[in-house]
Motif scaffolding. Structure first.
Motif, PDB file in Angstrom:
ATOM      1  N   LYS A   1     129.272  34.711 -25.395  1.00 56.05           N
ATOM      2  CA  LYS A   1     128.065  35.516 -25.615  1.00 56.05           C
ATOM      3  C   LYS A   1     128.103  36.797 -24.766  1.00 56.05           C
ATOM      4  CE  LYS A   1     124.483  33.054 -25.013  1.00 56.05           C
ATOM      5  NZ  LYS A   1     123.200  32.374 -24.781  1.00 56.05           N
ATOM      6  N   LEU A   2     128.587  36.641 -23.545  1.00 51.89           N
ATOM      7  CA  LEU A   2     128.662  37.802 -22.645  1.00 51.89           C
ATOM      8  C   LEU A   2     129.925  38.622 -22.887  1.00 51.89           C
ATOM      9  CD1 LEU A   2     127.465  36.051 -19.350  1.00 51.89           C
ATOM     10  CD2 LEU A   2     126.183  37.723 -20.703  1.00 51.89           C
ATOM     11  N   GLN A   3     130.725  38.179 -23.852  1.00 49.44           N
ATOM     12  CA  GLN A   3     131.973  38.868 -24.190  1.00 49.44           C
ATOM     13  C   GLN A   3     132.868  39.084 -22.967  1.00 49.44           C
ATOM     14  OE1 GLN A   3     129.827  42.167 -26.460  1.00 49.44           O
ATOM     15  NE2 GLN A   3     131.572  41.729 -27.798  1.00 49.44           N
ATOM     16  N   LEU A   4     132.987  38.024 -22.182  1.00 54.92           N
ATOM     17  CA  LEU A   4     133.797  38.119 -20.968  1.00 54.92           C
ATOM     18  C   LEU A   4     135.281  38.209 -21.313  1.00 54.92           C
ATOM     19  CD1 LEU A   4     132.016  35.539 -18.626  1.00 54.92           C
ATOM     20  CD2 LEU A   4     131.681  38.025 -18.780  1.00 54.92           C
ATOM     21  N   ASP A   5     136.000  38.966 -20.503  1.00 52.99           N
ATOM     22  CA  ASP A   5     137.452  39.002 -20.632  1.00 52.99           C
ATOM     23  C   ASP A   5     138.095  37.885 -19.837  1.00 52.99           C
ATOM     24  OD1 ASP A   5     138.247  41.508 -22.215  1.00 52.99           O
ATOM     25  OD2 ASP A   5     136.653  42.193 -20.856  1.00 52.99           O
ATOM     26  N   CYS A   6     137.435  37.479 -18.796  1.00 54.36           N
ATOM     27  CA  CYS A   6     137.991  36.369 -18.021  1.00 54.36           C
ATOM     28  C   CYS A   6     136.981  35.859 -17.004  1.00 54.36           C
ATOM     29  CB  CYS A   6     139.271  36.774 -17.297  1.00 54.36           C
ATOM     30  SG  CYS A   6     138.991  37.770 -15.850  1.00 54.36           S
ATOM     31  N   LEU A   7     137.315  34.696 -16.469  1.00 59.58           N
ATOM     32  CA  LEU A   7     136.551  34.085 -15.386  1.00 59.58           C
ATOM     33  C   LEU A   7     137.424  34.062 -14.140  1.00 59.58           C
ATOM     34  CD1 LEU A   7     135.001  30.870 -16.997  1.00 59.58           C
ATOM     35  CD2 LEU A   7     133.715  32.825 -16.079  1.00 59.58           C
ATOM     36  N   VAL A   8     136.856  34.478 -13.009  1.00 56.77           N
ATOM     37  CA  VAL A   8     137.519  34.277 -11.723  1.00 56.77           C
ATOM     38  C   VAL A   8     136.778  33.162 -11.008  1.00 56.77           C
ATOM     39  CG1 VAL A   8     138.160  35.314  -9.524  1.00 56.77           C
ATOM     40  CG2 VAL A   8     138.196  36.694 -11.622  1.00 56.77           C
ATOM     41  N   ILE A   9     137.476  32.080 -10.735  1.00 56.68           N
ATOM     42  CA  ILE A   9     136.850  30.887 -10.182  1.00 56.68           C
ATOM     43  C   ILE A   9     137.455  30.587  -8.815  1.00 56.68           C
ATOM     44  CG2 ILE A   9     136.510  28.393 -10.498  1.00 56.68           C
ATOM     45  CD1 ILE A   9     136.557  28.927 -13.534  1.00 56.68           C
ATOM     46  N   LEU A  10     136.599  30.489  -7.795  1.00 63.73           N
ATOM     47  CA  LEU A  10     137.071  30.179  -6.453  1.00 63.73           C
ATOM     48  C   LEU A  10     136.651  28.763  -6.097  1.00 63.73           C
ATOM     49  CD1 LEU A  10     135.941  33.344  -6.596  1.00 63.73           C
ATOM     50  CD2 LEU A  10     136.932  33.369  -4.293  1.00 63.73           C
ATOM     51  N   GLY A  11     137.612  27.925  -5.796  1.00 62.88           N
ATOM     52  CA  GLY A  11     137.244  26.555  -5.472  1.00 62.88           C
ATOM     53  C   GLY A  11     138.416  25.720  -5.026  1.00 62.88           C
ATOM     54  N   GLY A  12     138.110  24.444  -4.782  1.00 59.85           N
ATOM     55  CA  GLY A  12     139.108  23.508  -4.287  1.00 59.85           C
ATOM     56  C   GLY A  12     139.562  22.546  -5.374  1.00 59.85           C
ATOM     57  N   ASN A  13     139.854  21.329  -4.985  1.00 58.79           N
ATOM     58  CA  ASN A  13     140.452  20.384  -5.929  1.00 58.79           C
ATOM     59  C   ASN A  13     139.570  20.069  -7.130  1.00 58.79           C
ATOM     60  OD1 ASN A  13     143.134  19.581  -5.343  1.00 58.79           O
ATOM     61  ND2 ASN A  13     142.383  18.893  -3.352  1.00 58.79           N
ATOM     62  N   GLY A  14     138.326  19.730  -6.869  1.00 58.12           N
ATOM     63  CA  GLY A  14     137.460  19.394  -7.982  1.00 58.12           C
ATOM     64  C   GLY A  14     137.297  20.583  -8.916  1.00 58.12           C
ATOM     65  N   THR A  15     137.053  21.716  -8.308  1.00 54.28           N
ATOM     66  CA  THR A  15     136.854  22.950  -9.062  1.00 54.28           C
ATOM     67  C   THR A  15     138.035  23.246  -9.991  1.00 54.28           C
ATOM     68  OG1 THR A  15     135.561  23.824  -7.238  1.00 54.28           O
ATOM     69  CG2 THR A  15     136.441  25.428  -8.793  1.00 54.28           C
ATOM     70  N   HIS A  16     139.243  22.958  -9.488  1.00 53.72           N
ATOM     71  CA  HIS A  16     140.422  23.284 -10.291  1.00 53.72           C
ATOM     72  C   HIS A  16     140.578  22.388 -11.518  1.00 53.72           C
ATOM     73  CE1 HIS A  16     141.604  26.186  -7.294  1.00 53.72           C
ATOM     74  NE2 HIS A  16     142.473  26.624  -8.178  1.00 53.72           N
ATOM     75  N   LYS A  17     140.062  21.176 -11.432  1.00 54.92           N
ATOM     76  CA  LYS A  17     140.123  20.329 -12.633  1.00 54.92           C
ATOM     77  C   LYS A  17     139.282  20.946 -13.749  1.00 54.92           C
ATOM     78  CE  LYS A  17     140.597  16.092  -9.942  1.00 54.92           C
ATOM     79  NZ  LYS A  17     139.788  14.955  -9.521  1.00 54.92           N
ATOM     80  N   THR A  18     138.089  21.363 -13.402  1.00 54.68           N
ATOM     81  CA  THR A  18     137.217  21.991 -14.405  1.00 54.68           C
ATOM     82  C   THR A  18     137.791  23.331 -14.868  1.00 54.68           C
ATOM     83  OG1 THR A  18     135.298  20.892 -13.432  1.00 54.68           O
ATOM     84  CG2 THR A  18     134.858  22.768 -14.854  1.00 54.68           C
TER      85      THR A  18
END
Lengths: 357, 357, 357, 357
Positions: A100-117
């Protein structure tokens, strides 16, 4: 024009802001037009479309600032595919908001759990770049994570403080250091502060060996002993239990953590005064140390470069002193723990540190 | 020739070494011949004649060193007049050792409990000079004690660290600060770190008022609240109990301290996530801050001067920015606590800090 | 409704933001309606009507932030009554802007120079409240100024760092500490860090006495000497010159400051290796120490209270541990310097510190 | 039985004591009998047979202590083969003392100059093990040297302090960071503290480019600029001079270092106020940071192991996160400098940092 979504997820740590600033400065310094959508409080912001448009000003002066300007929360991976309490499919919701926001990408900062998602979202077709955030330094695919060295500094300070009081009172002092699954933080803070005994999840300990060391020190006239204990330290006996049995045992413990259990056991067996100190959440807080500021900025710059090159599906990592891109599927679900045969463990033993093994 | 006995008693704190160095440097720089007998581990060293002869070298480089080179221990005043487990009269033993070593005086560094015993020894005819040591700043007769400002620095750092993580996670965070009877440390560290609520023993709190403040902050969009709680904080309800009843109640609590009790109550009433951090013994440790180094050195110098002038029976204190000598009997058994009407409390309230009253 | 103008003037220091936050929080927490006009870059902002309307958000999170959110500049008092380069009467301009904005008062944070102008404005009929800001602690009418203790901490750290390198290399090390007219900062940082010699403007030194101390230390086997020198330290010989003559002499010096001059003289007379370190502007920077955060917040709260009570023409000060209001005319133009007979000087001498006198 | 000679040479730095403690603890914890001869003040101690026998007690509590308990001095390699002022052949003297004391090996801690002499002694037949000590991180054969990270921390603190004052006063501030030949320290401290311009010896700068950056920041409304300058920073123009010509030019400079020269040039060209701060020797001092304590302890343990294995002629280094032994002849005389194409330089540029090139 690039539309970038950004979020921080999991327990907060130092240099999250420095890393985001690195990404954004790199993009702003390029020729691209850039729009930054900051999702609030981790994946929740993406799920429920709570975000703020961010500009250069939002990233000014945050290099040295602890915490995360976006807020964070834990959204455990094992619940990510379940619908929420209103029946909403969370994965679908994230995808819809992304499109909907027409994103080109997501930048995600996180650890182990975060990386699974993050890996799941990548497999679902979203463009994802991640940055390795955790004070535990247990992410696969990178030699180092940001937050770790800052946490080492704080935990070391804590043990340094305890050192003078332990020596003055001739006490056994247990300092509980963060780390449920891995012992990187405890091992480094323990070595840095001259701990006599270091107990980590990777090396189950034998209570008698711990007591031997305390008594050996007594006989040499040291009169006090410092024990750095990871939250997830475990005795050899308990390590033989099944996960389920051990969990049950923990729940029944009269003490809030294994450190208190250990303290009671030592006190009982030796008659000595044993004290416990738990710096706890302090270890995630405050201004990042210079190492983390540089490291997180560099990771951020490399993430920015990947975005400018339209390279997605990677965590930016650090291997053998080189910045590397690691496929998300290689990172997700793995743990980087300390091998009991690691050179640093052997060196610690040469220095006379006991692991209780 | 002067023969000086010296001992540190009670919980250790920063700048004990700095203070002793001050005394000894002053004596060595005088024309007197001096012998220093360092009694080990508090009054125990004097009772059982455990001591070391100390020379200038022992005091070199210790200005910045935490803890106490003499060791310390707690010898509660209420037990001081009872015989020990072997039937030894402890007061008599101290007197005998004093006379056997032909001491000219005792320099005793300690807090409230220590001063009761010091006063007793003085009344028994020994020459005693004391120095006001405590992180609690609760000694009568002096505006300031050494250790206090160093402890404020550490407790403030702790709350600063918690601040970033509380904000990032939108949590209520309780930081438990040392102080069973008085709130000086909690009040100063709380004000220095921007705590929203400060709970101290001198001002019993009302749980509803605490929750009001949390909710007021929520409504203003702050999303998190920092509560600095002294170990001895007490609710209005509990303050009405007799000492005995309250002690019983504390013993029955499922939690290790009032902070956890408070956390549980807030969590129950508001449904919010509440976390507790307890820096604990860290607050007594590490290198003294510059303020304490100067202050303890000055106190030590004044103590040295008193000895050279054969003036005994005093604590060296600090009143209205002047060094003063305070008769030991005026100090012993009194507590300097915060008046709820004190100017600093009023100012804290002007700044919007809630005391839950 | 109250319209408050606010400005920070002179060299910046720690806790300026904390103090302003204190004023503003107090006003916002009152029943008054409040508008805050923040004049930019010191008196210049008032002269040329450069200001920003500030809201609560601007003061959030600045308790721990160094510098000043308003900017600052030096506008020497001796030029304040002269017209500017365009012929503008600066005092008249300030008055006109004050009245044009219908201000109820000005809150001015500054040191000695700043207070002369503040007093002038007060005499011209403006409502003025001032707060005592300076790392030099040389303001008349208050025992303490904010910025001072933070600067002591930084200068002490600097000398601590130098200590280990001086000892390892057996060198004479001069650390130049800020303070052209008074020695409070040098004296406290010097005592806190165990400096062997402390040279301050208030106590002119004799080079031979300085060298005596260095050689005495050599003979005792110490092998190194730390000298803390205030920027305005002066030899007995130079102290006899007229101000004009001395200024001329300084201008002709081949070295950038008296420390280098002293180093050259010691090197020449003793043949020893002498090094100079100048922490300089570092001493004004960074996050305020806990002491200054509490102190500046308290001063700010008291200033807020004065405004609410319509009490003007005062500096908020601190005397004998009480907050006081000091008439501006009593503050302006006076200097609080160290008496050579002060108790702290005597104590420093008892500890063996040489002032070269 | 092993007889170990030990010395520290060159400029002192943090973690020298930690490294020596690591060696000695490892040896004492082995089955070997060990005697430690500590040579005083660098190679001078070995040349003139000035040493102390050291025991375990000497190494207790020094993990966190700055400086070196052995003292140090600079004995430039280019003078090492010349006879001393009394005609003594220094190399011969060192060999004779080594054999006279029947040493099994020498443990030498030092930087580039030290390694040339260490390599010479090794070639002369002595058993030598070295440890890589320098805040410059410029030793060949190792990714990291101890002292470096501690110095980064101090230099970063310095720039952080300057940051708030620069912003408040809208000034250009130059902070001169140690490093005559390489820019590792400046680059890392500059990136950690958000410096806008970083000038290092490896990348000659163009004054106009430096000024462009300052003006670009002005136009964006930043109002201040922080420049981190290595001691050995050099302009493109000067880089074209021969070494001899450049040395001459430096000697003629009216200013004590290139930073002042640069400040004058910027001030002249832009009319802006430019200030210089030189933390200088502070960068070598104080307690080592946790990273250095762990790192130096590990290096020390590995050196101990080499000795137990009778493996000599090596520096213990660190490559790709592994402890390695590097032949001394590979280390001596080489410099590890920053490649202008290094990934960290590129990342810094992505972040918007100017190198003036």
């Amino acid at each position: 024009m690039k539309r970038i979504g950004m979020l921080t997820s999991g327990g907060d740590c130092q240099a999250l802001n420095a890393a985001m600033r690195g990404v954004v400065k790199t993009l702003y310094n390029s020729k691209e037009q850039v729009e930054i959508y900051g999702f609030l409080n981790g994946y929740k912001g993406l799920i429920y479309s709570k975000f703020q448009m961010l500009t250069g000003k939002d990233f000014s002066g945050i290099l040295t600032k602890g915490g995360t300007i976006l807020g964070t929360s834990r959204t455990p991976f094992k619940t990510i595919q379940d619908p929420d309490e209103n029946g909403l499919n969370k994965v679908e919701a994230m995808k819809q908001n992304y499109y909907k926001l027409q994103l080109d990408c997501l930048v995600i900062l996180g650890g182990n759990g975060t990386h699974k998602t993050a890996n799941l979202l990548s497999k679902e077709g979203l463009n994802v770049i991640t940055l390795p955030k955790t004070i535990d330094n247990d992410l696969w695919g990178t030699d180092m994570t940001f937050g770790f060295q800052s946490a080492v500094d704080i935990a070391t300070d804590a043990i340094d403080y305890i050192h003078t009081t332990a020596a003055s009172h001739r006490r056994v002092f247990i300092v509980e250091v963060m780390g449920h699954k891995v012992g990187w933080l405890t091992l480094n803070a323990g070595m840095a502060s001259g701990a006599d005994i270091i107990l980590i999840p990777e090396i189950p300990y034998d209570l008698d060996k711990v007591i031997d060391k305390i008594e050996e020190r007594d006989q040499r006239g040291s009169g006090f002993t410092i024990i750095a204990v990871a939250e997830g330290a475990i005795s050899k006996k308990d390590a033989k239990l099944s996960k389920k049995e051990y969990k049950k045992k923990l729940e029944k413990m009269p003490h809030p953590s294994v450190s208190y259990e250990l303290a009671a056991a030592i006190q009982e067996k030796t008659g000595r005064e044993v004290r416990v100190t738990v710096p706890g959440h302090m270890q995630r807080g405050g201004s990042p140390c210079p190492y983390d500021r540089v490291f997180a900025s560099r990771l951020g710059a490399e993430a920015g470069k990947l975005i400018l090159d339209n390279q997605y599906g990677f965590m930016v990592g650090y291997k053998n002193r080189e910045m590397v891109r690691v496929p998300l599927e290689d990172v997700a679900g793995k743990l980087k723990s300390i091998s009991p045969d690691a050179s640093i463990v052997k060196e610690a033993k040469l220095l006379g540190i006991s692991f209780g093994d």
